[in-house]
Scaffold this motif. Structure first.
Motif, PDB file in Angstrom:
ATOM      1  N   ARG A 135      19.892 -11.557   9.270  1.00  0.00           N
ATOM      2  CA  ARG A 135      19.353 -12.800   9.252  1.00  0.00           C
ATOM      3  C   ARG A 135      18.059 -12.824   8.140  1.00  0.00           C
ATOM      4  O   ARG A 135      18.108 -13.550   7.155  1.00  0.00           O
ATOM      5  CB  ARG A 135      18.974 -13.002  10.799  1.00  0.00           C
ATOM      6  N   ARG A 136      16.967 -12.157   8.736  1.00  0.00           N
ATOM      7  CA  ARG A 136      15.870 -11.977   7.927  1.00  0.00           C
ATOM      8  C   ARG A 136      15.533 -10.635   7.463  1.00  0.00           C
ATOM      9  O   ARG A 136      15.793  -9.589   8.260  1.00  0.00           O
ATOM     10  CB  ARG A 136      14.760 -12.810   8.570  1.00  0.00           C
ATOM     11  N   LEU A 137      14.353 -10.166   6.487  1.00  0.00           N
ATOM     12  CA  LEU A 137      14.101  -9.101   6.127  1.00  0.00           C
ATOM     13  C   LEU A 137      12.573  -8.990   6.039  1.00  0.00           C
ATOM     14  O   LEU A 137      11.962  -9.981   5.573  1.00  0.00           O
ATOM     15  CB  LEU A 137      14.612  -8.999   4.745  1.00  0.00           C
ATOM     16  N   ILE A 138      12.159  -7.867   6.503  1.00  0.00           N
ATOM     17  CA  ILE A 138      10.489  -7.706   6.637  1.00  0.00           C
ATOM     18  C   ILE A 138      10.528  -6.373   5.629  1.00  0.00           C
ATOM     19  O   ILE A 138      10.825  -5.257   5.933  1.00  0.00           O
ATOM     20  CB  ILE A 138       9.798  -7.544   7.847  1.00  0.00           C
ATOM     21  N   LEU A 139       9.399  -6.468   4.721  1.00  0.00           N
ATOM     22  CA  LEU A 139       9.346  -5.137   3.739  1.00  0.00           C
ATOM     23  C   LEU A 139       7.750  -4.686   3.668  1.00  0.00           C
ATOM     24  O   LEU A 139       6.975  -5.830   3.583  1.00  0.00           O
ATOM     25  CB  LEU A 139       9.825  -5.424   2.429  1.00  0.00           C
ATOM     26  N   ALA A 140       7.667  -3.416   4.164  1.00  0.00           N
ATOM     27  CA  ALA A 140       6.133  -3.174   4.444  1.00  0.00           C
ATOM     28  C   ALA A 140       5.699  -1.999   3.432  1.00  0.00           C
ATOM     29  O   ALA A 140       6.845  -1.096   3.645  1.00  0.00           O
ATOM     30  CB  ALA A 140       5.985  -2.670   5.636  1.00  0.00           C
ATOM     31  N   ALA A 141       4.868  -2.005   2.675  1.00  0.00           N
ATOM     32  CA  ALA A 141       4.426  -0.828   1.787  1.00  0.00           C
ATOM     33  C   ALA A 141       5.569  -0.205   0.928  1.00  0.00           C
ATOM     34  O   ALA A 141       5.749   1.073   1.058  1.00  0.00           O
ATOM     35  CB  ALA A 141       3.860   0.181   2.761  1.00  0.00           C
ATOM     36  N   THR A 142       6.354  -1.255   0.359  1.00  0.00           N
ATOM     37  CA  THR A 142       7.546  -0.443  -0.287  1.00  0.00           C
ATOM     38  C   THR A 142       7.572  -0.825  -1.660  1.00  0.00           C
ATOM     39  O   THR A 142       6.853  -2.076  -2.221  1.00  0.00           O
ATOM     40  CB  THR A 142       8.717  -0.711   0.609  1.00  0.00           C
ATOM     41  N   SER A 143       8.771  -0.845  -2.235  1.00  0.00           N
ATOM     42  CA  SER A 143       8.939  -1.061  -3.946  1.00  0.00           C
ATOM     43  C   SER A 143      10.380  -1.262  -4.072  1.00  0.00           C
ATOM     44  O   SER A 143      11.214  -1.104  -3.095  1.00  0.00           O
ATOM     45  CB  SER A 143       8.472  -0.030  -4.677  1.00  0.00           C
ATOM     46  N   ALA A 144      10.661  -1.628  -5.307  1.00  0.00           N
ATOM     47  CA  ALA A 144      12.069  -1.857  -5.698  1.00  0.00           C
ATOM     48  C   ALA A 144      12.890  -0.457  -6.132  1.00  0.00           C
ATOM     49  O   ALA A 144      13.680  -0.440  -6.705  1.00  0.00           O
ATOM     50  CB  ALA A 144      12.387  -2.956  -6.752  1.00  0.00           C
ATOM     51  N   GLY A 145      12.188   0.705  -5.609  1.00  0.00           N
ATOM     52  CA  GLY A 145      12.818   1.915  -6.394  1.00  0.00           C
ATOM     53  C   GLY A 145      12.269   2.347  -7.452  1.00  0.00           C
ATOM     54  O   GLY A 145      11.032   2.687  -7.757  1.00  0.00           O
ATOM     55  N   MET A 146      13.249   2.592  -8.411  1.00  0.00           N
ATOM     56  CA  MET A 146      12.725   3.634  -9.491  1.00  0.00           C
ATOM     57  C   MET A 146      12.046   2.633 -10.354  1.00  0.00           C
ATOM     58  O   MET A 146      10.986   3.395 -11.392  1.00  0.00           O
ATOM     59  CB  MET A 146      13.764   4.078 -10.182  1.00  0.00           C
ATOM     60  N   LEU A 147      12.302   1.333 -10.490  1.00  0.00           N
ATOM     61  CA  LEU A 147      11.346   0.552 -11.243  1.00  0.00           C
ATOM     62  C   LEU A 147      10.089   0.170 -10.350  1.00  0.00           C
ATOM     63  O   LEU A 147       9.948  -1.070  -9.929  1.00  0.00           O
ATOM     64  CB  LEU A 147      12.223  -0.611 -11.469  1.00  0.00           C
ATOM     65  N   MET A 148       9.076   0.860 -10.621  1.00  0.00           N
ATOM     66  CA  MET A 148       7.978   0.862  -9.453  1.00  0.00           C
ATOM     67  C   MET A 148       6.649   1.060 -10.290  1.00  0.00           C
ATOM     68  O   MET A 148       6.771   1.971 -11.308  1.00  0.00           O
ATOM     69  CB  MET A 148       8.273   1.326  -8.190  1.00  0.00           C
ATOM     70  N   VAL A 149       5.570   0.457  -9.861  1.00  0.00           N
ATOM     71  CA  VAL A 149       4.185   1.143 -10.493  1.00  0.00           C
ATOM     72  C   VAL A 149       3.792   2.279  -9.529  1.00  0.00           C
ATOM     73  O   VAL A 149       3.851   2.029  -8.325  1.00  0.00           O
ATOM     74  CB  VAL A 149       3.018  -0.017 -10.300  1.00  0.00           C
ATOM     75  N   PRO A 150       3.706   3.437 -10.094  1.00  0.00           N
ATOM     76  CA  PRO A 150       3.760   4.744  -9.384  1.00  0.00           C
ATOM     77  C   PRO A 150       2.132   4.715  -8.626  1.00  0.00           C
ATOM     78  O   PRO A 150       1.306   4.040  -9.273  1.00  0.00           O
ATOM     79  CB  PRO A 150       3.602   5.706 -10.575  1.00  0.00           C
ATOM     80  N   GLY A 151       2.175   5.399  -7.527  1.00  0.00           N
ATOM     81  CA  GLY A 151       1.001   5.381  -7.011  1.00  0.00           C
ATOM     82  C   GLY A 151      -0.155   6.569  -7.538  1.00  0.00           C
ATOM     83  O   GLY A 151       0.008   7.098  -8.696  1.00  0.00           O
ATOM     84  N   ASN A 152      -1.288   6.832  -6.774  1.00  0.00           N
ATOM     85  CA  ASN A 152      -2.430   7.793  -7.354  1.00  0.00           C
ATOM     86  C   ASN A 152      -1.541   9.306  -7.286  1.00  0.00           C
ATOM     87  O   ASN A 152      -0.797   9.451  -6.445  1.00  0.00           O
ATOM     88  CB  ASN A 152      -3.634   7.661  -6.292  1.00  0.00           C
ATOM     89  N   PRO A 153      -1.479   9.968  -8.547  1.00  0.00           N
ATOM     90  CA  PRO A 153      -1.085  11.045  -8.636  1.00  0.00           C
ATOM     91  C   PRO A 153      -1.500  12.377  -7.629  1.00  0.00           C
ATOM     92  O   PRO A 153      -0.695  12.931  -6.905  1.00  0.00           O
ATOM     93  CB  PRO A 153      -1.564  11.619 -10.049  1.00  0.00           C
ATOM     94  N   SER A 154      -2.821  12.086  -7.195  1.00  0.00           N
ATOM     95  CA  SER A 154      -3.350  13.325  -6.078  1.00  0.00           C
ATOM     96  C   SER A 154      -2.569  12.922  -4.656  1.00  0.00           C
ATOM     97  O   SER A 154      -2.130  13.806  -4.038  1.00  0.00           O
ATOM     98  CB  SER A 154      -4.706  12.783  -5.958  1.00  0.00           C
ATOM     99  N   SER A 155      -2.336  11.545  -4.249  1.00  0.00           N
ATOM    100  CA  SER A 155      -1.751  11.194  -3.305  1.00  0.00           C
ATOM    101  C   SER A 155      -0.272  11.437  -3.102  1.00  0.00           C
ATOM    102  O   SER A 155       0.294  11.641  -2.180  1.00  0.00           O
ATOM    103  CB  SER A 155      -1.819   9.537  -2.947  1.00  0.00           C
ATOM    104  N   LEU A 156       0.538  11.308  -4.482  1.00  0.00           N
ATOM    105  CA  LEU A 156       2.079  11.425  -4.496  1.00  0.00           C
ATOM    106  C   LEU A 156       2.243  12.965  -4.430  1.00  0.00           C
ATOM    107  O   LEU A 156       3.067  13.306  -3.921  1.00  0.00           O
ATOM    108  CB  LEU A 156       2.380  10.772  -5.908  1.00  0.00           C
TER     109      LEU A 156
END
Length: 294
Positions: A136-157
């Motif tokens: 019915r409905r969708l909730i997305l938290a702290a996520t992305s569209a997959g490979m087409l994403m802005v990468p995070g901090n290298p140290s964190s990753l």
């Protein structure tokens, strides 16, 4: 002193899981450890199907299920994670989405509201695209569209990709702020969260990474006609805020909530704000559609 802290943490874990029904279910050729809340109780709301973050077991998000007492809740450990046995063969988003429908059928659940966090947010998107009649409905938290994403901090990753964060509590505590940032990283509550985690198997963790290799939802999201709430933290070092804006632009019927001071675990650090937003969004009449900014 250490024993006393362990007793307090164990009590907090027991409290979070007190109403959960835990079963082992054989579905789609796999055995999964499944937790359900309140499915046997009458409700005016659809149950929530929750997809967890990479390597995370049911207990990690149990407080969220407890914070939504008027709604049924379904969650399971991915193969090789938590209490689910190791996968024999790899899986991908298509096969795991289908397996999830088999689980819902076994539980007697037809339609759900779907939620996912981080890696699980990608699974939630794919489930809604592949099986729109179940959602019915969708909730997305702290996520992305997959490979087409802005990468995070290298140290964190680099630390996110290290399974030691689940195995070595000292490693997790030392790098918690780098990994998750925001309010929870500065809070004593981090020890309660760490205590809930159970390490995934090396194969389970690797297969979860492999499942998303090359995956992106971007081409299909403009055609997904599901009302969607996107929640992002503005201090998330792993999935930067820009990824939420990208999802918001792609999904026709979406709205965006930014958690100020929220790191990757804002569902825990900002739990009251998140639960209030979720209840408001899920209870909103179907006729209401918020205009999107140009």
């Amino acid at each position: 002193m250490g024993d006393k802290r362990e007793e307090v943490l164990d009590a907090a874990l027991d409290e979070a899981m007190r109403d959960a029904r835990i079963t082992m279910e054989s579905v789609g050729g796999r055995t999964l450890r499944v937790a359900t809340w309140r499915l046997d109780q009458p409700s005016d709301h659809l149950p929530i199907l929750f997809f967890n973050g990479i390597g995370a077991n049911i207990e990690a998000v149990a407080p969220l299920a407890e914070a939504l007492p008027d709604r049924g809740f379904v969650m399971f450990d991915m193969p090789g994670v938590g209490g689910s046995p190791d996968p024999v063969v790899p899986y991908n988003t298509v096969t795991m989405a289908w397996t999830t429908t088999q689980l819902l059928d076994k539980l007697g659940v037809d339609q759900v509201d779907v939620m996912g966090v981080s890696w699980g947010g990608a699974m939630a998107q794919h489930f809604a695209i592949q099986h729109p009649g179940r959602v019915r409905r969708l909730i997305l938290a702290a996520t992305s569209a997959g490979m087409l994403m802005v990468p995070g901090n290298p140290s964190s990753l680099s630390k996110m990709a290290d399974p030691r964060r689940y195995i070595d509590a000292a490693f997790m505590a030392e790098h918690f702020q780098t990994l998750y940032g925001g309010a929870l990283g500065k809070s004593v509550n981090k020890m309660e969260h760490i205590h809930r985690l159970k390490p995934p198997s090396p194969r389970g963790y690797f297969y979860q990474l492999l499942a998303m290799l090359g995956w992106t939802s971007a081409p299909m999201l403009p055609f997904m006609r599901k009302k969607t709430l996107i929640m992002m933290g503005d201090e998330d070092h792993i999935v930067p805020l820009a990824n939420g804006w990208f999802l918001d632009k792609l999904i026709p019927e979406s709205e965006m909530l930014v958690l100020r001071g929220g790191g990757h675990l804002f569902l825990l650090s900002h739990s009251d704000e998140c639960v209030a937003a979720m209840n408001r969004f899920l209870d909103e009449p179907e006729a209401v559609q918020r205009p999107k900014a140009a």
